[in-house]
Design a protein around this motif. Structure first.
Motif, PDB file in Angstrom:
ATOM      1  N   GLY A  36      37.021  36.855  31.619  1.00 32.42           N
ATOM      2  CA  GLY A  36      38.112  37.617  31.220  1.00 32.42           C
ATOM      3  C   GLY A  36      38.223  39.331  31.683  1.00 32.42           C
ATOM      4  N   VAL A  37      36.916  39.743  31.168  1.00 29.64           N
ATOM      5  CA  VAL A  37      36.820  41.221  31.663  1.00 29.64           C
ATOM      6  C   VAL A  37      36.713  41.220  33.298  1.00 29.64           C
ATOM      7  CG1 VAL A  37      35.396  43.024  31.085  1.00 29.64           C
ATOM      8  CG2 VAL A  37      35.459  41.253  29.371  1.00 29.64           C
ATOM      9  N   GLU A  38      36.065  40.393  33.801  1.00 29.16           N
ATOM     10  CA  GLU A  38      36.071  40.360  35.318  1.00 29.16           C
ATOM     11  C   GLU A  38      37.243  40.362  36.035  1.00 29.16           C
ATOM     12  OE1 GLU A  38      32.861  38.132  37.579  1.00 29.16           O
ATOM     13  OE2 GLU A  38      32.640  37.154  35.337  1.00 29.16           O
ATOM     14  N   ARG A  39      38.062  39.508  35.457  1.00 32.23           N
ATOM     15  CA  ARG A  39      39.408  39.332  35.881  1.00 32.23           C
ATOM     16  C   ARG A  39      40.255  40.565  35.735  1.00 32.23           C
ATOM     17  NH1 ARG A  39      40.371  35.009  33.802  1.00 32.23           N
ATOM     18  NH2 ARG A  39      41.207  35.650  31.816  1.00 32.23           N
ATOM     19  N   TRP A  40      40.031  41.145  34.567  1.00 26.92           N
ATOM     20  CA  TRP A  40      40.814  42.232  34.239  1.00 26.92           C
ATOM     21  C   TRP A  40      40.285  43.487  35.248  1.00 26.92           C
ATOM     22  CZ3 TRP A  40      38.356  46.939  32.810  1.00 26.92           C
ATOM     23  CH2 TRP A  40      39.539  48.008  32.550  1.00 26.92           C
ATOM     24  N   LEU A  41      39.022  43.722  35.279  1.00 22.66           N
ATOM     25  CA  LEU A  41      38.381  44.528  36.236  1.00 22.66           C
ATOM     26  C   LEU A  41      38.956  44.501  37.674  1.00 22.66           C
ATOM     27  CD1 LEU A  41      36.329  47.094  36.317  1.00 22.66           C
ATOM     28  CD2 LEU A  41      34.748  45.579  36.636  1.00 22.66           C
ATOM     29  N   ARG A  42      38.782  43.412  38.299  1.00 23.84           N
ATOM     30  CA  ARG A  42      39.246  42.928  39.790  1.00 23.84           C
ATOM     31  C   ARG A  42      40.686  43.448  39.920  1.00 23.84           C
ATOM     32  NH1 ARG A  42      38.069  38.450  39.495  1.00 23.84           N
ATOM     33  NH2 ARG A  42      35.832  38.609  40.572  1.00 23.84           N
ATOM     34  N   GLN A  43      41.738  43.272  38.770  1.00 26.40           N
ATOM     35  CA  GLN A  43      43.120  43.669  38.925  1.00 26.40           C
ATOM     36  C   GLN A  43      43.147  45.301  38.667  1.00 26.40           C
ATOM     37  OE1 GLN A  43      44.759  41.453  35.794  1.00 26.40           O
ATOM     38  NE2 GLN A  43      44.977  39.525  36.935  1.00 26.40           N
ATOM     39  N   ALA A  44      42.342  45.819  37.930  1.00 27.86           N
ATOM     40  CA  ALA A  44      42.444  47.130  37.703  1.00 27.86           C
ATOM     41  C   ALA A  44      42.073  47.866  38.795  1.00 27.86           C
ATOM     42  CB  ALA A  44      41.742  47.686  36.435  1.00 27.86           C
ATOM     43  N   ALA A  45      41.004  47.392  39.593  1.00 26.11           N
ATOM     44  CA  ALA A  45      40.328  47.965  40.869  1.00 26.11           C
ATOM     45  C   ALA A  45      41.237  48.069  42.100  1.00 26.11           C
ATOM     46  CB  ALA A  45      39.228  47.345  40.854  1.00 26.11           C
TER      47      ALA A  45
END
Length: 225
Positions: free
Chosen positions: A214-223
């Motif tokens: 979930g953190v990975e997914r958020w980080l990818r979207q934020a980037a």
């Protein structure tokens, strides 16, 4: 094989065989190079290389010793490499952490003692409704560290620790910018702790995988925003 690499391999073989143990002092350079059939220059370079990765400890005016060889020492090189990451490689660090920590969580459900499970539940109970982002991140670090330690593998724990430290900034960033991040994190932590308490390694592994992903997914979207 380069001469220096040969020297490194021969010193390593002495340690692996038990001829040299943690804390032992190496023979003098001249004696060791003659015994191994290597030049003193290549021996000197090998010692320098093994000092960098914390296998050997060179004490000026005293001699060269084998370190304690504890996991946290030997894995410092991994931490150094992780320290040099850029934002693009942070996702790769998260991916490695997800693979390792999810398996460690499954092991925790199998191997964790009743005392360790109780400590994990106490950690969760220590947070109140007004938890700050800083408090949440501190809790997150303690929570995951306790779970990994329950797996009973010091090398795995040290490796995950070296990787986890590089993700703190992203965890703070998510807590500050994503709506509901605090409540979601605590809810997922409670579910993971419950699976461990129920001694369900498959469920614990799955929940930990989804949690970090979930953190990975958020980080990818934020980037890419």
């Amino acid at each position: 094989m380069a001469v220096t690499d040969e020297a490194i391999e021969k010193i390593k073989a002495m340690i692996v065989s038990g001829e040299l143990s943690p804390g032992d002092r190496l023979p003098p350079e001249k004696e060791l190079s003659e015994r191994l059939g290597l030049s003193r220059n290549s021996m000197r370079e090998a010692v320098k290389a093994l000092e960098v990765i914390r296998v050997l400890d060179v004490r000026r005016g005293d001699g060269t010793y084998v370190t304690s060889l504890e996991p946290h020492l030997l894995l410092e090189a991994v931490s150094f490499v992780a320290d040099m990451h850029d934002d693009d490689s942070l996702l790769e660090i998260f991916a490695v952490r997800r693979m390792l920590e999810s398996q460690a969580t499954g092991l925790a459900a199998t191997l964790g003692t009743d005392e360790a499970v109780a400590a994990l539940e106490t950690e969760l109970a220590s947070l109140d409704a007004d938890v700050t982002i800083d408090d949440l991140v501190d809790h997150d670090i303690r929570f995951h560290r306790e779970i990994v330690q329950m797996a009973g593998n010091t090398y795995l724990a040290s490796l995950i620790e070296s990787l986890s430290g590089q993700t703190v900034r992203a965890r703070v960033w998510r807590g500050l910018t994503e709506q509901g991040a605090v409540e979601r994190t605590l809810s997922e932590h409670r579910a993971i702790a419950d699976a461990i308490a129920q001694r369900d390694p498959n469920l614990a592994t799955s929940l930990a995988t989804a949690h970090i992903a979930g953190v990975e997914r958020w980080l990818r979207q934020a980037a890419t925003a």
